[in-house]
Design an enzyme around this catalytic site. Structure first.
Site, PDB file in Angstrom:
ATOM      1  N   ARG A 360      27.687 -34.311 -30.731  1.00  8.40           N
ATOM      2  CA  ARG A 360      26.963 -35.560 -30.456  1.00  8.40           C
ATOM      3  C   ARG A 360      25.924 -35.855 -31.548  1.00  8.40           C
ATOM      4  O   ARG A 360      25.699 -36.988 -31.906  1.00  8.40           O
ATOM      5  CB  ARG A 360      26.314 -35.520 -29.074  1.00  8.40           C
ATOM      6  CG  ARG A 360      24.917 -34.981 -29.039  1.00  8.40           C
ATOM      7  CD  ARG A 360      24.136 -35.440 -27.829  1.00  8.40           C
ATOM      8  NE  ARG A 360      24.627 -34.870 -26.597  1.00  8.40           N
ATOM      9  CZ  ARG A 360      24.098 -33.782 -26.028  1.00  8.40           C
ATOM     10  NH1 ARG A 360      23.104 -33.140 -26.613  1.00  8.40           N
ATOM     11  NH2 ARG A 360      24.567 -33.340 -24.887  1.00  8.40           N
ATOM     12  N   ASN A 482      20.617 -35.299 -22.540  1.00 10.67           N
ATOM     13  CA  ASN A 482      19.490 -34.419 -22.250  1.00 10.67           C
ATOM     14  C   ASN A 482      20.034 -33.042 -21.898  1.00 10.67           C
ATOM     15  O   ASN A 482      20.408 -32.776 -20.761  1.00 10.67           O
ATOM     16  CB  ASN A 482      18.662 -34.992 -21.093  1.00 10.67           C
ATOM     17  CG  ASN A 482      17.356 -34.265 -20.910  1.00 10.67           C
ATOM     18  OD1 ASN A 482      17.235 -33.087 -21.225  1.00 10.67           O
ATOM     19  ND2 ASN A 482      16.368 -34.965 -20.377  1.00 10.67           N
ATOM     20  N   ASP A 483      20.076 -32.173 -22.907  1.00 14.03           N
ATOM     21  CA  ASP A 483      20.630 -30.829 -22.710  1.00 14.03           C
ATOM     22  C   ASP A 483      19.915 -30.048 -21.621  1.00 14.03           C
ATOM     23  O   ASP A 483      20.440 -29.048 -21.114  1.00 14.03           O
ATOM     24  CB  ASP A 483      20.537 -30.028 -24.013  1.00 14.03           C
ATOM     25  CG  ASP A 483      21.550 -30.475 -25.051  1.00 14.03           C
ATOM     26  OD1 ASP A 483      22.530 -31.128 -24.669  1.00 14.03           O
ATOM     27  OD2 ASP A 483      21.350 -30.178 -26.241  1.00 14.03           O
ATOM     28  N   CYS A 484      18.701 -30.458 -21.305  1.00  9.97           N
ATOM     29  CA  CYS A 484      17.879 -29.690 -20.370  1.00  9.97           C
ATOM     30  C   CYS A 484      17.993 -30.171 -18.926  1.00  9.97           C
ATOM     31  O   CYS A 484      17.345 -29.608 -18.044  1.00  9.97           O
ATOM     32  CB  CYS A 484      16.419 -29.734 -20.809  1.00  9.97           C
ATOM     33  SG  CYS A 484      16.147 -28.995 -22.416  1.00  9.97           S
ATOM     34  N   ASN A 486      20.131 -29.759 -16.312  1.00 10.76           N
ATOM     35  CA  ASN A 486      21.264 -28.883 -15.980  1.00 10.76           C
ATOM     36  C   ASN A 486      21.508 -28.889 -14.471  1.00 10.76           C
ATOM     37  O   ASN A 486      21.030 -28.036 -13.734  1.00 10.76           O
ATOM     38  CB  ASN A 486      20.978 -27.454 -16.460  1.00 10.76           C
ATOM     39  CG  ASN A 486      20.410 -27.411 -17.863  1.00 10.76           C
ATOM     40  OD1 ASN A 486      19.318 -26.913 -18.076  1.00 10.76           O
ATOM     41  ND2 ASN A 486      21.138 -27.948 -18.828  1.00 10.76           N
TER      42      ASN A 486
END
Length: 807
Positions: A360, A482-484, A486
């Site tokens: 990405r 937003n990888d965080c 989860n």
């Protein structure tokens, strides 16, 4: 408070003190050899891959900070100092660091000796040139010694920092005249080596770090510098270095120039040796010979300047605001090229050891550099698409050296596939090259699986269509942008990676953000299909877009803003009913960018809510209110203290989405204010608060709830660079590449009465003058003739367009 100033004529930022709040760095290199260089000479070098081909060593979290890899010492009688200030840190009579386009010039003086070092990587060779100029400005003769030193890394940066039971036994070097060769592991599986040379006779050398430094010494005062005599040591295992000692004598007013070369060489596997255990030095000697004369070094430096002049000339603006001009014309585009080369892999915040090129990340970065290097953009798209799986999902990253997908930091980020469409359509609009869609591209880099790139785009679209949750919104998977966030992680183990852990997959966790991405990028795919005559496919995808739009408007609207997601229990995230994290920035910007909520007024409501709930003087926070406790169902985002990173930090990457959204609904002044809040040139005066470099964007600025409110982190390698350039160049200034020509739709703030823009586009040059009459209507004259609409069609063989625009 400022620590330097912009020199726009020379395209430099001039740092006037070594005591910057953090190391302020530059990137050298534009092809395969790269160096990171701080304003005091710190940093490291590598060939292509900062993990697998690290050339010089760097110690992270070091005390003192930023001591690493390249050093210069001057021993003048009993006084020892460094032209770069570090590592000796003796007081200098003068100091400056000029960070420019692909080069840095660090100068220091003491006791009438002026030393200036120009660091750059030439365009054609895999080396860092260090052009040293020494001048005696006193009225008596000066005799002194100069030491130039590098510390070798044992190639694999992770192994170098971990596998001491092996590494302390493998270091090997060769010394020949004024060249030190680093050949560790060359005897077996490697066919590459490094070297460090100087174009002068030396009076000594060292290749053993312990011998050079002395027992229990550090780099600030090595024994061999203090004594003024090298040991001519030969490394055998332990810690190999390369140190050259040169004796200098200068009459008053005299100048001496030297050239050090830090080089990387690869030999063919069947041509590794000259003699038994003597490496083949032919290519190294050719490179050394090439740069032995000062004229050849100056020529290479001039070629580098020409390279950057040509790249940056594709988009230039001239306005009454110097901050705007220097960001658009110089530093924003320059940073976009750094993200092209590095993605997020190698900076002072990413060590280059834990990740490669992000899928990405690279897709978004392309949006900012495609107009400068379209050929490399085409190659990058193919590289990115080649790590996609057959079902349309993809690896989250790949290694630049091998171009193979890497699952070390997890996979299943369900936004990844759609970004491929965004970068591909941007490339085609810029170049008109529809042939890329016919390029045969493998899945997972497996030979025999090749399909046209268009098929890869189709599978990206269908992956989202085939992975929806209870509200007909896209399943989030591991996470989205937003990888965080989860939502399927549910981690309770200390040290467990949020990016790889998955304890629950209820098939309920959905992302409104991915839904907005689908509306935007599936729409671009459908447009491509229509242009290619596949109306059946276009019609089907457009119906799916309509379904997604309806799902967002019904299940993704919270009353005054767009929801962020639904968690694994089916509960809303980013809603007024949530105790914490009631509003998020991402869907507010991207939904409006996708055209959602414009007709019914929800777009304006969402942006009003951003202004009320998220906007600060330093930029727009990611969410509000911050999470004050760990929510296991939300994951890493709640693990950060309030105001930092994704937990309410000003995550600069998505600030441009809100600015673009303002332009979409015609809010001219709001768009520009949003742009200026995080733009480095506009915030230079608060460098003591931000602390990071005032010439490039940072990833994050601490939010209101943080103790260090306004402090920035993670500079250089951030998607903020590309999106900020897209925002200012394509939406605020309003010059956009389109399939059939150049589109002119400015959204200028009141403070810009007129601007002139030079835009190179498909072998044509557009001289565009815009008068901001604040009418809300756009009228365009091309070569004296009024045109209908806002698209300037290209005329075959026409090279120059003179455009007058009233808005």
């Amino acid at each position: 408070m400022k620590y330097g100033y912009f020199d726009d004529r020379r395209k430099e930022y001039v740092i006037q003190t070594p005591d910057t709040p953090l190391p302020w760095i530059n990137y050298l290199g534009s092809n395969q050899f790269f160096s990171l260089l701080s304003n005091t000479g710190g940093g490291y070098s590598f060939y292509r891959d900062a993990k697998l081909r690290r050339i010089t060593r760097y110690r992270y979290n070091n005390v003192p900070n930023d001591i690493g890899s390249r050093f210069f010492y001057i021993k003048d009688q009993d006084e020892i100092w460094s032209p770069c200030y570090k590592p000796v840190k003796s007081k200098l009579d003068s100091y400056s660091c000029r960070h420019g386009m692909g080069y840095s010039i660090i100068s220091g003086s003491r006791n009438s000796i002026v030393a200036s070092i120009t660091f750059f990587v030439p365009l054609e060779d895999n080396c860092e040139l260090q052009h040293v100029t020494l001048t005696n400005e006193g009225d008596s003769k000066k005799s002194f010694d100069l030491f130039g030193v590098v510390e070798w890394c044992l190639w694999n940066a992770v192994d170098d920092a971990a596998n001491y039971q092996r590494n302390l036994s493998i270091g090997e070097v060769e010394v020949e005249n004024s060249v030190i060769y680093h050949k560790s592991e060359y005897r077996e599986r490697r066919n590459h080596y490094g070297f460090y040379s100087v174009n002068a006779d030396t009076c000594g050398f060292d290749t053993n770090r312990d011998s050079f430094l002395g027992a229990d010494k550090d780099w600030s005062l090595p024994d061999r510098v203090r004594s003024g005599q090298s040991a001519d040591s030969i490394a055998s295992g332990w810690y190999p270095i390369a140190s050259h000692q040169i004796s200098i004598s200068l009459e008053p007013g005299e100048t001496k120039e030297l050239v050090f070369i830090l080089g990387y060489i690869e030999n063919e596997k069947n041509d590794k040796w000259d003699l038994p255990n003597k490496i083949n030095k032919t290519k190294a000697k050719e490179m050394i010979s090439k740069y032995e004369s000062l004229s050849s070094v100056n020529k290479a430096f001039s070629e580098l300047a020409g390279y950057w002049e040509d790249l940056l000339s594709n988009y230039q603006v001239h306005s009454a605001l110097p901050q705007l001009d220097r960001m658009v014309n110089i530093w924003n585009q320059y940073q976009c090229m750094a993200t092209f080369n590095m993605s997020r892999s190698a900076s002072y915040y990413e060590t280059g050891t834990g990740r490669g090129m992000g899928f990405r990340d690279s897709c978004q970065d392309l949006l900012g550099f495609v107009h400068m290097i379209p050929e490399q953009a085409r190659e990058r798209i193919i590289d990115i698409a080649s790590i996609q799986f057959e079902d349309g999902s993809t690896y989250h990253q790949y290694q630049p050296l091998t171009k193979q997908g890497n699952a070390d930091i997890g996979g299943g980020f369900n936004d990844d596939p759609l970004w491929l469409i965004g970068c591909t359509t941007a490339y085609i609009r810029e170049t008109g090259d529809m042939s890329i869609l016919d390029e045969m591209v493998p899945f997972n880099n497996v030979k025999g699986t090749e399909k046209p790139l268009l098929e890869h785009l189709k599978r990206s679209v269908y992956y989202t269509i085939n992975h929806k949750g209870p509200h007909n919104l896209p399943l989030i998977g591991r996470a989205d942008w937003n990888d965080c966030l989860n939502l399927n992680c549910f981690s309770e183990e200390p040290g467990e990676s949020f990016q790889t852990c998955e304890n629950i997959d209820s098939k309920k966790a959905e992302s409104i953000f991915i839904g907005a991405m689908f509306v935007k990028y599936a729409g671009e795919y459908a447009d491509l299909c229509s242009r290619l005559g596949n109306t059946e496919e276009a019609d089907y995808v457009n119906k799916e877009i309509q379904k997604m739009t309806e799902a967002i408007e019904t299940s993704g609207w919270d009353g005054s803003w767009f929801l962020r997601a639904y968690d694994s229990y089916g509960d809303p995230v980013g809603s007024h009913i949530c105790e914490e994290g009631q509003i998020y920035i991402e869907p507010q910007g991207f939904c409006v960018m996708a055209g959602i909520g414009i007709q019914n007024g929800n777009a304006k409501k969402a942006l009003d809510s951003v202004e009320e709930r998220l906007t600060t003087p330093y930029g727009i926070q990611l969410l509000n209110p911050c999470y004050t406790k760990y929510h296991i169902n939300l994951g890493e985002i709640t693990s950060y203290p309030p105001g930092y990173k994704e937990n309410g930090g000003i995550f600069c990457h998505n600030n441009p989405w809100v600015s673009i959204a303002h332009t979409v609904i015609g809010q001219r002044n709001e768009a520009f204010e949003s742009y200026k809040r995080i733009s480095p040139a506009f915030t230079e005066e608060i460098s003591d608060i931000h602390r990071t470099e005032p010439y490039v964007y940072s990833q994050m600025i601490a939010g209101r709830e943080a103790p260090n409110y306004g402090e920035a982190k993670n500079s250089w390698l951030t998607g903020t660079a590309s999106w900020s350039f897209v925002n200012v160049s394509q939406f605020i200034l309003g010059i956009r590449a389109d399939y059939d020509g150049l589109r002119i739709e400015p959204c200028l703030p009141d403070e810009l009465n007129e601007i002139t823009i030079i835009r190179e586009f498909r072998d044509a040059r557009f001289n565009i003058h815009i008068n901001n009459r604040k009418t809300g209507k756009i009228q365009i004259m091309v070569d004296g003739e009024k045109i209908k609409g806002t698209l300037i069609p290209l005329i075959e063989n026409k090279k120059l367009y003179t455009v007058e625009v009233d808005v």
